[in-house]
Write a protein that holds these residues in place. Structure first.
Motif, PDB file in Angstrom:
ATOM      1  N   GLY A 122      63.285  37.074  -4.694  1.00 28.47           N
ATOM      2  CA  GLY A 122      64.033  35.994  -3.933  1.00 28.47           C
ATOM      3  C   GLY A 122      65.320  35.460  -4.582  1.00 28.47           C
ATOM      4  N   ILE A 123      65.126  35.311  -6.106  1.00 26.16           N
ATOM      5  CA  ILE A 123      66.597  34.828  -6.729  1.00 26.16           C
ATOM      6  C   ILE A 123      67.503  35.966  -6.704  1.00 26.16           C
ATOM      7  N   ALA A 124      67.137  37.431  -6.948  1.00 19.34           N
ATOM      8  CA  ALA A 124      68.019  38.427  -6.764  1.00 19.34           C
ATOM      9  C   ALA A 124      68.719  38.478  -5.363  1.00 19.34           C
ATOM     10  N   LEU A 125      67.773  38.392  -4.304  1.00 18.28           N
ATOM     11  CA  LEU A 125      68.481  38.547  -2.917  1.00 18.28           C
ATOM     12  C   LEU A 125      69.219  37.331  -2.707  1.00 18.28           C
ATOM     13  N   MET A 126      69.161  36.287  -3.114  1.00 20.32           N
ATOM     14  CA  MET A 126      69.990  35.047  -2.797  1.00 20.32           C
ATOM     15  C   MET A 126      71.361  35.279  -3.399  1.00 20.32           C
ATOM     16  N   ALA A 127      71.392  35.778  -4.762  1.00 23.78           N
ATOM     17  CA  ALA A 127      72.531  36.273  -5.645  1.00 23.78           C
ATOM     18  C   ALA A 127      73.426  37.258  -4.917  1.00 23.78           C
ATOM     19  N   TYR A 128      72.623  38.428  -4.303  1.00 21.64           N
ATOM     20  CA  TYR A 128      73.374  39.219  -3.630  1.00 21.64           C
ATOM     21  C   TYR A 128      73.882  38.783  -2.441  1.00 21.64           C
ATOM     22  N   ALA A 129      73.194  37.769  -1.708  1.00 24.50           N
ATOM     23  CA  ALA A 129      73.747  37.362  -0.332  1.00 24.50           C
ATOM     24  C   ALA A 129      75.084  36.425  -0.650  1.00 24.50           C
ATOM     25  N   THR A 130      75.120  35.672  -1.802  1.00 20.79           N
ATOM     26  CA  THR A 130      76.109  34.947  -2.121  1.00 20.79           C
ATOM     27  C   THR A 130      77.403  35.774  -2.354  1.00 20.79           C
ATOM     28  N   LYS A 131      77.013  36.730  -3.105  1.00 14.51           N
ATOM     29  CA  LYS A 131      78.487  37.671  -3.025  1.00 14.51           C
ATOM     30  C   LYS A 131      79.028  38.412  -1.755  1.00 14.51           C
ATOM     31  N   THR A 132      77.999  38.754  -0.824  1.00 20.15           N
ATOM     32  CA  THR A 132      78.191  39.585   0.232  1.00 20.15           C
ATOM     33  C   THR A 132      78.408  38.960   1.533  1.00 20.15           C
ATOM     34  N   LEU A 133      77.531  38.137   1.830  1.00 20.07           N
ATOM     35  CA  LEU A 133      77.713  37.614   3.238  1.00 20.07           C
ATOM     36  C   LEU A 133      78.728  36.640   3.619  1.00 20.07           C
ATOM     37  N   PRO A 134      79.422  36.586   4.612  1.00 19.56           N
ATOM     38  CA  PRO A 134      80.642  35.830   4.938  1.00 19.56           C
ATOM     39  C   PRO A 134      80.471  34.160   4.912  1.00 19.56           C
ATOM     40  N   TRP A 135      79.173  33.974   5.464  1.00 24.88           N
ATOM     41  CA  TRP A 135      78.958  32.527   5.673  1.00 24.88           C
ATOM     42  C   TRP A 135      78.641  31.877   4.412  1.00 24.88           C
ATOM     43  N   THR A 136      78.639  32.385   3.205  1.00 26.12           N
ATOM     44  CA  THR A 136      78.382  31.875   2.044  1.00 26.12           C
ATOM     45  C   THR A 136      79.559  31.268   1.248  1.00 26.12           C
ATOM     46  N   GLY A 137      80.725  31.772   1.798  1.00 22.94           N
ATOM     47  CA  GLY A 137      82.118  31.498   1.100  1.00 22.94           C
ATOM     48  C   GLY A 137      82.529  32.515   0.033  1.00 22.94           C
ATOM     49  N   ALA A 138      82.256  33.663   0.036  1.00 23.45           N
ATOM     50  CA  ALA A 138      82.589  34.567  -0.940  1.00 23.45           C
ATOM     51  C   ALA A 138      83.742  35.201  -0.293  1.00 23.45           C
ATOM     52  N   THR A 139      84.605  35.582  -1.415  1.00 16.45           N
ATOM     53  CA  THR A 139      85.855  36.288  -1.137  1.00 16.45           C
ATOM     54  C   THR A 139      85.877  37.935  -0.981  1.00 16.45           C
ATOM     55  N   ARG A 140      84.558  38.554  -1.160  1.00 11.62           N
ATOM     56  CA  ARG A 140      84.409  39.719  -1.023  1.00 11.62           C
ATOM     57  C   ARG A 140      84.544  40.197   0.586  1.00 11.62           C
ATOM     58  N   PRO A 141      85.544  40.963   0.937  1.00 10.38           N
ATOM     59  CA  PRO A 141      85.946  41.398   2.471  1.00 10.38           C
ATOM     60  C   PRO A 141      84.826  42.113   2.895  1.00 10.38           C
TER      61      PRO A 141
END
Length: 549
Positions: free
Chosen positions: A270-289
């Motif tokens: 679960g922790i790993a999935l949350m970190a991945y979602a923070t970096k990739t998904l647009p609704w988390t505010g990440a800058t990755r296009p």
């Protein structure tokens, strides 16, 4: 033997062929069994001026109306259904209202828009439409014979029903032939048609919209479903649906160590999935296009600085969803409805414009009459016209220039009936006797008046009697007749000023009559606003010195 997914079309021609062609284009087995045949009926065209609109509940009214329709094309059409509206438009009518359910709702909507009296071009068998609708029969749908063998062939099919009468006729045909309706499915164009068909059918489906394309799509879907649900392998109805597992899993007892290990692994995952979602998904505010972020950025760049970002539906994975397919039938129906509403607005606008022009003419006529009446009142009171003088020039100067000029001139030296009466009393002694005669003529005149011979019923020529008649005529407002009596008196030469005043009085009233008649027949002009005069800018000049320098 009829296939299990056959579709039967029972509507009359030419609609039967169109519906059948649309179904065959979808790869379906189609049978054409029309229950009716539409024929024309002789009818006389009524006077269109007695109606506000033309009610059409079927396209058959346009197809079989004949030459009598040309005289009714000035009436806006209230159509029931998009197909009827399209047929009316193609025939040259202007569709004002397109009803989507039934005739009563269309009539109610038409009345809300101001169409109170409707002429209904109807069939011989028609449903009641309410008060204020005058029906006239222009076509008839005659029953076609259906034998028992043909009625039995309906078993196991999907039947399209386009009208309440077709639903009732199909039920009667099947009941007469003793066919069990539980093996027949019907697809109705509206809820009213489904209600007319009754119960005991295998299934009853209602089109989402009361149009033939929607009904065809519904029938195709129902036919395909019946084909999938058709029995296979000798009637084993559960061959594809019932699954019975052969082995049962062996029951095992809980193991504490395994449970704890699985819990720890689930926490770490679960922790790993949350970190991945923070970096990739647009609704988390990440800058990755991402693809969604690129789409939103493209929309922002397209709208510029307007501040509006069009929304786009996203799927479960955050990716933009494809746009829903456009239903051309719905668009065509809406376009026809909007066109009808626009036509109705244009017709109402034309009526309002005509009424406004008529109201403007009546207002101009009323204003002209008020000005003329106010001028008459001023003259009767012996006062000047004042501002009415300019109003008379503006309104009657072009239509009646002579009468206007005479009226204005007379009003500058007003004469009233009271002035004429007092003046006549003042000159009465002078005009009833002749002052220019010698003593012999006077004696002769007195002798002549001793005996007067005249016809019975004729007025007395005696001066005293003439003066009395002149006074009575003045009291009655007959100044011209009083003036004639005074002119016949012996001393009429002494009444020059009074005669001139009476003439001006008569002339002024004649001019008033002309002006009032001009206002009554609507020839009075509308005063234009006075032009705005902009004074020229003052130019400063320098006066020369006394030395001329």
């Amino acid at each position: 033997m009829t296939s299990a997914h056959a579709v039967v079309v029972v509507r009359p021609e030419p609609g039967n062929a169109r519906s059948a062609a649309a179904l065959r284009a979808l790869g379906l087995d189609v049978r054409q069994v029309p229950l009716f045949a539409v024929t024309s009926v002789d009818w006389s065209t009524p006077d269109p001026t007695g109606f506000d609109g033309l009610l059409l509940t079927s396209a058959n009214a346009v197809r079989h109306g004949g030459a009598g329709l040309d005289a009714l094309k000035r009436l806006p059409v209230i159509a029931v259904g998009a197909a009827t509206a399209a047929a009316a438009t193609e025939a040259g009518f202007a569709v004002a209202v397109t009803g989507s359910s039934n005739a009563r709702d269309a009539v109610s909507e038409a009345r809300d828009r101001g169409f109170a009296r409707l002429l209904h071009l109807a069939g011989r068998d028609r449903n009641p439409t309410g008060d204020g609708v005058e029906p006239i029969i222009v076509y008839a749908s005659d029953d076609l014979p259906i034998d028992a063998a043909l009625a039995r062939s309906f078993a196991g099919t999907v039947v399209l029903l386009h009208s309440e009468r077709a639903a009732a006729r199909l039920k009667d045909v099947l009941d007469t032939a003793g066919v069990d309706r539980s093996g027949i499915e019907i697809a109705a164009i509206s809820a009213a048609v489904a209600d007319a068909a009754g119960s005991s059918w295998a299934a009853v489906s209602i089109a989402p919209q009361p149009t033939d394309p929607a009904l065809v799509a519904l029938a195709a879907a129902r036919a395909n479903i019946r084909a999938i649900d058709h029995p296979v392998r000798g009637g084993d109805k559960h061959a594809m649906s019932d699954y019975v597992p052969t082995d049962r899993p062996r029951a095992r007892g809980p193991r504490m160590g395994v449970i704890i290990a699985l819990t720890v692994l689930a926490f770490i995952a679960g922790i790993a999935l949350m970190a991945y979602a923070t970096k990739t998904l647009p609704w988390t505010g990440a800058t990755r296009p991402t693809a969604a972020g690129a789409a939103v950025a493209g929309q922002k760049q397209a709208v510029g600085n307007s501040g509006y970002i069009p929304s786009q539906p996203l799927g479960p994975d955050g990716e933009p969803q494809a746009n829903a397919p456009v239903d051309t039938t719905v668009l065509a129906t809406r376009e026809a409805t909007l066109a009808g509403q626009l036509t109705a607005l244009e017709a109402r606008t034309a009526v309002i414009t005509s009424d406004a022009a008529a109201a403007g003419g009546q207002a101009t006529r009323a204003e002209g009459l008020l000005v003329a009446f106010a001028a008459r009142r001023a003259l009767d009171r012996g006062v000047g016209l004042g501002y009415l003088e300019e109003q008379l020039r503006l309104r009657f100067g072009q239509a009646q220039p002579r009468a206007t000029t005479l009226l204005i001139q007379a009003a500058r030296q007003p004469v009233t009936l009271e002035d004429l009466r007092q003046g006549l009393d003042a000159i009465a002694p002078d005009i009833t006797s002749s002052t220019g005669e010698n003593w012999l003529d006077t004696i002769q005149h007195q002798i002549d008046t001793l005996v007067v011979l005249r016809k019975a019923g004729t007025p007395s020529p005696m001066p005293a009697d003439r003066l009395a008649r002149a006074r009575r005529l003045l009291a009655a407002g007959q100044v011209e007749a009083a003036r004639a009596e005074v002119a016949r008196l012996p001393g009429a030469g002494q009444a020059g000023n009074w005669m001139d005043a009476a003439r001006r009085y008569v002339t002024a009233r004649q001019a008033l009559d002309v002006v009032e008649n001009t206002a009554l027949i609507g020839q009075a002009g509308q005063p234009q606003p006075a032009p705005v005069v902009i004074p020229a800018p003052a130019v400063e000049t320098t006066a020369p010195d006394s030395d001329g320098i």
